[in-house]
Design an enzyme around this catalytic site. Structure first.
Site, mmCIF file in Angstrom:
data_model
loop_
_atom_site.group_PDB
_atom_site.id
_atom_site.type_symbol
_atom_site.label_atom_id
_atom_site.label_comp_id
_atom_site.label_asym_id
_atom_site.label_seq_id
_atom_site.Cartn_x
_atom_site.Cartn_y
_atom_site.Cartn_z
ATOM 1 N N ASP A 175 0.776 -1.241 0.000
ATOM 2 C CA ASP A 175 0.000 0.000 0.000
ATOM 3 C C ASP A 175 0.809 1.294 0.000
ATOM 4 O O ASP A 175 0.547 2.195 -0.757
ATOM 5 C CB ASP A 175 -0.922 0.016 1.232
ATOM 6 C CG ASP A 175 -1.897 -1.145 1.218
ATOM 7 O OD1 ASP A 175 -1.597 -2.180 0.584
ATOM 8 O OD2 ASP A 175 -2.966 -1.027 1.833
ATOM 9 N N GLU A 410 2.647 -8.677 11.647
ATOM 10 C CA GLU A 410 2.288 -8.217 10.300
ATOM 11 C C GLU A 410 3.557 -7.927 9.488
ATOM 12 O O GLU A 410 3.661 -8.257 8.327
ATOM 13 C CB GLU A 410 1.429 -6.955 10.453
ATOM 14 C CG GLU A 410 0.841 -6.426 9.180
ATOM 15 C CD GLU A 410 -0.034 -5.198 9.437
ATOM 16 O OE1 GLU A 410 -0.122 -4.759 10.614
ATOM 17 O OE2 GLU A 410 -0.621 -4.684 8.479
HETATM 18 C C1 GLC Z 1 -2.488 -3.814 4.475
HETATM 19 C C2 GLC Z 1 -1.527 -4.405 3.465
HETATM 20 C C3 GLC Z 1 -2.291 -5.216 2.423
HETATM 21 C C4 GLC Z 1 -3.167 -6.233 3.136
HETATM 22 C C5 GLC Z 1 -4.061 -5.583 4.192
HETATM 23 C C6 GLC Z 1 -4.806 -6.581 5.060
HETATM 24 O O1 GLC Z 1 -3.319 -2.868 3.898
HETATM 25 O O2 GLC Z 1 -0.760 -3.409 2.854
HETATM 26 O O3 GLC Z 1 -1.412 -5.868 1.554
HETATM 27 O O4 GLC Z 1 -3.938 -6.934 2.218
HETATM 28 O O5 GLC Z 1 -3.281 -4.804 5.054
HETATM 29 O O6 GLC Z 1 -3.916 -7.456 5.671
#
Ligand code: GLC
Length: 448
Positions: A175, A410
């Site tokens: 993102d 994460e």
């Molecule tokens: C964040 C990450 C994305 C992922 C989401 C949910 O936005 O950048 O890749 O899918 O979290 O885990």
């Protein structure tokens, strides 16, 4: 160490299961995310294949009539306020038998064919009956996976070169990567949007780890524009402010065709067309997203037709493609082993998300430095595809070591390996299971 890690990973996946889907983490991400479901299925296949299929099916039950698979499927039991931007903000109309406001209108990388093939492979190893049941799941998914590919290649080839464009950084899955900075600079940052819409992410996570307000205003503005255009993809390059070809998104698109070739053979469809498409996409990536000067893959801004100056981890992902020219494979391995990234042999850690030597390398901020397990998992597979077996094994062990030492986070600090972000993160746990169990060359990469 293996048994502890295996048990804790299975525990995370148990905790994060929610009726018919997995949440990425409780708290920060209380709905279902698209490419998360794919990574998660790969690991769930070892401990609960029924849930692995269920999760993929829940996602594809929310597929739009035009074939797009939404990047978030909203859980109606979660309050609007528990996540921003939530269902009301996206304001997606009803479609098929789905109620209004059931999903977003963006997509994420189409990793699901690869995941479905992996879940099937795991089942088939358990005998004929399991294989038959899993074959039924594949038969249900196959036309939907094909429709997903057709949406992307048909409606999202905004640049006309056979590559998919993303219309929002969130579509990349990476993102907040610096890979989008150059293209985003041309997108207005309307900070008043943040007065109207309250950010939720910084209430659940440390603001220093999350995107800045200016970037967040751009993200919100891009959604508002796409939404107000009815989520239409017509004339994107002229109408929309952010239209970018990402090397990892397009690599996953090609890898999906290779997985579909295997799936087609099981469900009685034609594998050859998928192999040809994979070759075409690979050629387009190789021709249009490789910068011969720096010998790296970069994202390309379709509106200006320029490559991003930022060396990011998405540029290493084309390693996954078996037909990538040898010179480019070698270039990726050289870049991965260089001081800009560094392999475990040099750093003791998996590869970071951004150039370690860049002045704005940020060890804490989202996709601007930290180590992510999902991308390293893809890189390891790429190494296996091209016969870098020692490097692949080192990377596998480095990932296992990191998750074992720090927990199922994460993402991780790229110097210390400390866990950051959500502490019980589903794809980290799922991929830890796969890394513990799978030492083989991925089937989709072998000649069929
Ligand atoms: C964040 C990450 C994305 C992922 C989401 C949910 O936005 O950048 O890749 O899918 O979290 O885990």
């Amino acid at each position: 160490m293996s048994a502890d890690l295996w048990n804790s990973a299975a525990q995370v996946l148990d905790t994060n299961w929610s009726t018919d889907h997995m949440v990425p983490s409780r708290g920060l991400y209380p709905h279902q995310w698209s490419w998360d479901a794919a990574f998660i299925a790969v690991g769930l296949a070892y401990v609960n294949p029924t849930r692995a299929w269920r999760d993929l099916r829940s996602l594809f039950e929310a597929q739009w009539p035009d074939g797009r698979v939404p990047h978030i499927v909203f859980d109606p039991r979660t309050a609007e306020d528990d996540y921003f931007p939530g269902p009301g903000f996206w304001d997606v109309p009803a479609y098929g038998d789905r109620p209004a406001r059931g999903s977003t209108g963006l997509v994420q990388p189409p990793l699901h064919a690869l995941a479905a093939w992996e879940v099937y492979r795991r089942a088939a190893a358990h005998g004929v009956a399991c294989a038959r049941e899993a074959g039924d799941q594949l038969a249900w998914l196959y036309p939907r996976l094909v429709a997903q590919q057709e949406y992307l290649t048909g409606r999202r080839d905004a640049g006309g070169d056979g590559l998919v464009s993303i219309v929002h950084p969130w579509e990349s899955g990476l993102d907040n990567s610096p890979s989008w900075d150059a293209a985003l600079a041309a997108v207005p940052a309307d900070l008043t949007l943040l007065e109207r819409f309250r950010r939720r992410d910084i209430e659940n996570a440390d603001a220093a780890h999350r995107p800045t307000d200016a970037d967040y205003a751009r993200y919100v503005g891009l959604v508002v524009d796409y939404r107000d255009g009815g989520y239409s993809d017509v004339e994107l390059a002229h109408r929309h402010a952010f239209v970018v070809e990402c090397p990892s998104f397009n690599t996953i698109l090609a890898a999906a065709e290779l997985a579909l070739a295997h799936i087609a053979a099981v469900v009685g469809a034609d594998p050859a067309q998928h192999r040809q498409r994979a070759k075409r996409i690979t050629r387009a990536i190789s021709e249009h997203l490789f910068d011969p000067e720096t010998r790296t893959f970069r994202s390309r801004d379709v509106r200006t037709r320029t490559l991003s100056p930022a060396p990011c981890v998405n540029g290493l992902v084309p390693l996954l493609l078996p037909d990538l020219p040898t010179g480019q494979v070698e270039a990726i391995m050289a870049e991965a082993g260089s001081p800009r990234f560094g392999l475990p042999a040099q750093t003791g850690l998996p590869v970071p998300s951004y150039d370690r030597t860049a002045p704005d390398f940020d060890p804490l901020r989202y996709w601007r430095g930290p180590v992510w397990i999902n991308i390293n998992w893809l890189l390891r597979r790429g190494m296996l595809v091209h016969g870098y077996l020692d490097e692949a094994e080192d990377l596998r062990l480095a990932m296992i070591r990191l998750v074992h030492t720090s927990g199922h986070f994460e993402y991780y600090h790229p110097r210390t390996g400390a866990g950051i972000g959500a502490p019980t993160f589903s794809w980290t746990a799922a991929l830890a299971l796969d890394l513990l169990a799978d030492r083989s060359v991925p089937a989709y990469a072998r000649a069929a």
